[in-house]
Write a protein that holds these residues in place. Sequence first.
Motif, PDB file in Angstrom:
ATOM      1  N   SER A   1     -43.092 -22.810   3.182  1.00 13.87           N
ATOM      2  CA  SER A   1     -42.548 -22.182   1.975  1.00 13.87           C
ATOM      3  C   SER A   1     -41.967 -20.805   2.284  1.00 13.87           C
ATOM      4  O   SER A   1     -40.917 -20.435   1.756  1.00 13.87           O
ATOM      5  N   VAL A   2     -42.649 -20.054   3.140  1.00 15.33           N
ATOM      6  CA  VAL A   2     -42.148 -18.732   3.522  1.00 15.33           C
ATOM      7  C   VAL A   2     -40.828 -18.868   4.280  1.00 15.33           C
ATOM      8  O   VAL A   2     -39.850 -18.157   4.008  1.00 15.33           O
ATOM      9  N   GLN A   3     -40.780 -19.803   5.228  1.00 21.83           N
ATOM     10  CA  GLN A   3     -39.550 -20.024   5.998  1.00 21.83           C
ATOM     11  C   GLN A   3     -38.404 -20.478   5.094  1.00 21.83           C
ATOM     12  O   GLN A   3     -37.263 -20.043   5.251  1.00 21.83           O
ATOM     13  N   GLY A   4     -38.722 -21.361   4.160  1.00 22.38           N
ATOM     14  CA  GLY A   4     -37.695 -21.806   3.224  1.00 22.38           C
ATOM     15  C   GLY A   4     -37.196 -20.680   2.348  1.00 22.38           C
ATOM     16  O   GLY A   4     -36.002 -20.597   2.031  1.00 22.38           O
ATOM     17  N   SER A   5     -38.100 -19.787   1.954  1.00 23.56           N
ATOM     18  CA  SER A   5     -37.707 -18.630   1.142  1.00 23.56           C
ATOM     19  C   SER A   5     -36.786 -17.710   1.929  1.00 23.56           C
ATOM     20  O   SER A   5     -35.803 -17.175   1.391  1.00 23.56           O
ATOM     21  N   PHE A   6     -37.095 -17.523   3.206  1.00 26.69           N
ATOM     22  CA  PHE A   6     -36.241 -16.688   4.051  1.00 26.69           C
ATOM     23  C   PHE A   6     -34.841 -17.289   4.171  1.00 26.69           C
ATOM     24  O   PHE A   6     -33.828 -16.584   4.070  1.00 26.69           O
ATOM     25  N   ALA A   7     -34.786 -18.603   4.386  1.00 24.96           N
ATOM     26  CA  ALA A   7     -33.487 -19.277   4.480  1.00 24.96           C
ATOM     27  C   ALA A   7     -32.713 -19.164   3.173  1.00 24.96           C
ATOM     28  O   ALA A   7     -31.492 -18.957   3.166  1.00 24.96           O
ATOM     29  N   ALA A   8     -33.435 -19.272   2.044  1.00 21.73           N
ATOM     30  CA  ALA A   8     -32.773 -19.110   0.741  1.00 21.73           C
ATOM     31  C   ALA A   8     -32.213 -17.706   0.595  1.00 21.73           C
ATOM     32  O   ALA A   8     -31.121 -17.497   0.052  1.00 21.73           O
ATOM     33  N   GLY A   9     -32.947 -16.720   1.102  1.00 21.45           N
ATOM     34  CA  GLY A   9     -32.455 -15.348   1.071  1.00 21.45           C
ATOM     35  C   GLY A   9     -31.182 -15.180   1.876  1.00 21.45           C
ATOM     36  O   GLY A   9     -30.261 -14.451   1.474  1.00 21.45           O
ATOM     37  N   LEU A  10     -31.103 -15.844   3.018  1.00 26.62           N
ATOM     38  CA  LEU A  10     -29.879 -15.791   3.828  1.00 26.62           C
ATOM     39  C   LEU A  10     -28.685 -16.320   3.044  1.00 26.62           C
ATOM     40  O   LEU A  10     -27.587 -15.756   3.097  1.00 26.62           O
ATOM     41  N   VAL A  11     -28.903 -17.403   2.313  1.00 22.00           N
ATOM     42  CA  VAL A  11     -27.822 -17.984   1.511  1.00 22.00           C
ATOM     43  C   VAL A  11     -27.399 -17.013   0.414  1.00 22.00           C
ATOM     44  O   VAL A  11     -26.200 -16.783   0.181  1.00 22.00           O
ATOM     45  N   ILE A  12     -28.365 -16.416  -0.269  1.00 16.89           N
ATOM     46  CA  ILE A  12     -28.044 -15.443  -1.323  1.00 16.89           C
ATOM     47  C   ILE A  12     -27.301 -14.250  -0.747  1.00 16.89           C
ATOM     48  O   ILE A  12     -26.330 -13.752  -1.336  1.00 16.89           O
ATOM     49  N   GLY A  13     -27.736 -13.782   0.417  1.00 17.53           N
ATOM     50  CA  GLY A  13     -27.048 -12.668   1.069  1.00 17.53           C
ATOM     51  C   GLY A  13     -25.609 -13.002   1.394  1.00 17.53           C
ATOM     52  O   GLY A  13     -24.714 -12.152   1.278  1.00 17.53           O
ATOM     53  N   GLY A  14     -25.359 -14.254   1.799  1.00 16.48           N
ATOM     54  CA  GLY A  14     -23.988 -14.676   2.066  1.00 16.48           C
ATOM     55  C   GLY A  14     -23.129 -14.656   0.824  1.00 16.48           C
ATOM     56  O   GLY A  14     -21.959 -14.247   0.858  1.00 16.48           O
ATOM     57  N   VAL A  15     -23.692 -15.092  -0.306  1.00 13.08           N
ATOM     58  CA  VAL A  15     -22.954 -15.073  -1.574  1.00 13.08           C
ATOM     59  C   VAL A  15     -22.624 -13.637  -1.978  1.00 13.08           C
ATOM     60  O   VAL A  15     -21.504 -13.325  -2.394  1.00 13.08           O
ATOM     61  N   ILE A  16     -23.588 -12.732  -1.837  1.00 14.19           N
ATOM     62  CA  ILE A  16     -23.352 -11.328  -2.173  1.00 14.19           C
ATOM     63  C   ILE A  16     -22.247 -10.741  -1.293  1.00 14.19           C
ATOM     64  O   ILE A  16     -21.378 -10.001  -1.765  1.00 14.19           O
ATOM     65  N   SER A  17     -22.258 -11.093  -0.016  1.00 14.89           N
ATOM     66  CA  SER A  17     -21.276 -10.548   0.917  1.00 14.89           C
ATOM     67  C   SER A  17     -19.853 -11.004   0.621  1.00 14.89           C
ATOM     68  O   SER A  17     -18.890 -10.370   1.050  1.00 14.89           O
ATOM     69  N   LEU A  18     -19.713 -12.111  -0.094  1.00 17.81           N
ATOM     70  CA  LEU A  18     -18.380 -12.574  -0.457  1.00 17.81           C
ATOM     71  C   LEU A  18     -17.691 -11.616  -1.429  1.00 17.81           C
ATOM     72  O   LEU A  18     -16.464 -11.520  -1.457  1.00 17.81           O
ATOM     73  N   LYS A  19     -18.487 -10.915  -2.239  1.00 17.61           N
ATOM     74  CA  LYS A  19     -17.907 -10.062  -3.281  1.00 17.61           C
ATOM     75  C   LYS A  19     -18.119  -8.566  -3.046  1.00 17.61           C
ATOM     76  O   LYS A  19     -17.266  -7.763  -3.402  1.00 17.61           O
ATOM     77  N   TRP A  20     -19.265  -8.193  -2.506  1.00 16.78           N
ATOM     78  CA  TRP A  20     -19.595  -6.780  -2.376  1.00 16.78           C
ATOM     79  C   TRP A  20     -18.979  -6.204  -1.111  1.00 16.78           C
ATOM     80  O   TRP A  20     -19.283  -6.658  -0.013  1.00 16.78           O
ATOM     81  N   LYS A  21     -18.124  -5.215  -1.255  1.00 17.45           N
ATOM     82  CA  LYS A  21     -17.448  -4.594  -0.116  1.00 17.45           C
ATOM     83  C   LYS A  21     -17.686  -3.090  -0.151  1.00 17.45           C
ATOM     84  O   LYS A  21     -16.872  -2.327  -0.681  1.00 17.45           O
ATOM     85  N   PRO A  22     -18.795  -2.631   0.406  1.00 20.02           N
ATOM     86  CA  PRO A  22     -19.103  -1.196   0.379  1.00 20.02           C
ATOM     87  C   PRO A  22     -18.103  -0.393   1.199  1.00 20.02           C
ATOM     88  O   PRO A  22     -17.672  -0.823   2.272  1.00 20.02           O
ATOM     89  N   SER A  23     -17.743   0.779   0.690  1.00 18.31           N
ATOM     90  CA  SER A  23     -16.802   1.638   1.403  1.00 18.31           C
ATOM     91  C   SER A  23     -17.410   2.151   2.707  1.00 18.31           C
ATOM     92  O   SER A  23     -16.801   2.074   3.768  1.00 18.31           O
ATOM     93  N   ARG A  24     -18.627   2.691   2.621  1.00 19.80           N
ATOM     94  CA  ARG A  24     -19.325   3.152   3.832  1.00 19.80           C
ATOM     95  C   ARG A  24     -20.081   1.951   4.410  1.00 19.80           C
ATOM     96  O   ARG A  24     -21.286   1.789   4.228  1.00 19.80           O
ATOM     97  N   ILE A  25     -19.353   1.164   5.139  1.00 18.87           N
ATOM     98  CA  ILE A  25     -19.856  -0.149   5.528  1.00 18.87           C
ATOM     99  C   ILE A  25     -21.011  -0.066   6.518  1.00 18.87           C
ATOM    100  O   ILE A  25     -21.936  -0.869   6.482  1.00 18.87           O
ATOM    101  N   MET A  26     -21.017   0.943   7.408  1.00 23.55           N
ATOM    102  CA  MET A  26     -22.116   1.061   8.354  1.00 23.55           C
ATOM    103  C   MET A  26     -23.388   1.539   7.672  1.00 23.55           C
ATOM    104  O   MET A  26     -24.500   1.153   8.060  1.00 23.55           O
ATOM    105  N   VAL A  27     -23.272   2.382   6.656  1.00 23.21           N
ATOM    106  CA  VAL A  27     -24.448   2.792   5.897  1.00 23.21           C
ATOM    107  C   VAL A  27     -25.067   1.582   5.201  1.00 23.21           C
ATOM    108  O   VAL A  27     -26.290   1.395   5.201  1.00 23.21           O
ATOM    109  N   ALA A  28     -24.209   0.754   4.611  1.00 24.56           N
ATOM    110  CA  ALA A  28     -24.701  -0.470   3.970  1.00 24.56           C
ATOM    111  C   ALA A  28     -25.353  -1.385   5.000  1.00 24.56           C
ATOM    112  O   ALA A  28     -26.393  -2.019   4.730  1.00 24.56           O
ATOM    113  N   CYS A  29     -24.764  -1.470   6.177  1.00 24.85           N
ATOM    114  CA  CYS A  29     -25.290  -2.316   7.248  1.00 24.85           C
ATOM    115  C   CYS A  29     -26.694  -1.853   7.646  1.00 24.85           C
ATOM    116  O   CYS A  29     -27.620  -2.661   7.788  1.00 24.85           O
TER     117      CYS A  29
END
Length: 414
Positions: free
Chosen positions: A259-287
Amino acid sequence: MVLGGSLSVLRHRPFRLFLLARLVSMSGSSMAPVALAFAVLGFDSHPSSLAIVLASNTMPQLVMLLVGGVVADRFSRGHLIVFGNLASALAQASVALLVTCGNATTSRIAVLAAVAGSASALMQPSMNSLLPQLVAPTQLQEANALLRLPANVIRIVAPAFGGALVALVGPQWALGLDAASFVIAALLCSRLRISGAVKSGASVISDFRNGWGEFIQRFWLWSYVLSGTVVVALWLGGYQLLGPVVVHDLGMGPEGWGSVQGSFAAGLVIGGVISLKWKPSRIMVACVCANLPLALPLVALAAGAPLVWLCASAVLAGIGLDIAIVCWNTTIQEQLPAALLGRVSSFSSIGELMAVPLGYLVVAATATHVGSASVLSASAVVMTLATLVLLAAPNVWAVRRMPAEQPAPLGVDA
């Protein structure tokens, strides 16, 4: 439609081919570890035999990543990717044939594992540095996110499918499918019309020295890689090594860790969706900031938190990690000349890998003497400090996303 603008990168035929090739090869590769493990255990049940095979696959990568970084900046990256896929296909097909014929031995499988690892490392810098030749500069983040988003879904589904396939028809068939996936990926990449060598004329040694010189001149670049060396080693030692041990001691069993591993994988998917839209100006700070949640699962494990909190921390860690990876890949692709991307990618990958074996050994030995909770807590603190220290550097804050008005990529022929 929310993601309509983010998916515009799919209009580029070369990117669609590259994305499809990545997904096909990853579908096979995600099944391969399960199949390889049971293939080895089928003729030798000693854990040391499987360890030899896994080490044989990993160790050559440290050398071949450097070679791959140099050749990626000297020759056609498209051709290197085709060659790497075909070499991987040959290695996996040979393993499948040996298992089918009953001629598999630890030494033979280890040699083929070394070939497969070398082929993967040789083409990895080319894979990581090809995007600027496929899409417009303003679409790099969307392209990086789209490469990772479906791949993360595959990482959830493919291992389970591979395990079922091994149980039903044997590991040789799963290995054969992996080999076929590499062949299909090679055929797809061969259709990419990528222009020739990015750089030529200088010697290999000179290329390496020049690449290293450019790498260490950029503080934001080498400091992030150095920080990652510490963070990745402690993260894998704490999460991957001690995580299952702690969950077992808490009485949650393999289902809880799943369940923990599956939750982590789900988080990766959510992070990918966020990255499609969110474009921070200070990109290294966000990184940098996106790496901070990686410490949360270690803290939860150290505290003996209930399963729901372990899963919640794993989701946040997955979200942060995927955002960090997308931002990092986008930054180096935007900030560095195309002629450097192969070598810089190899330096970055080696920086992440080189401390991992030591991290496993140190974490395991220390946990034996002082306990898992103490090691997990200390690891979380060190990881957080190694990340936060980067925010004290003005050079990190100075790295900004490139302006929207950028020319189209020059590496793709019409």
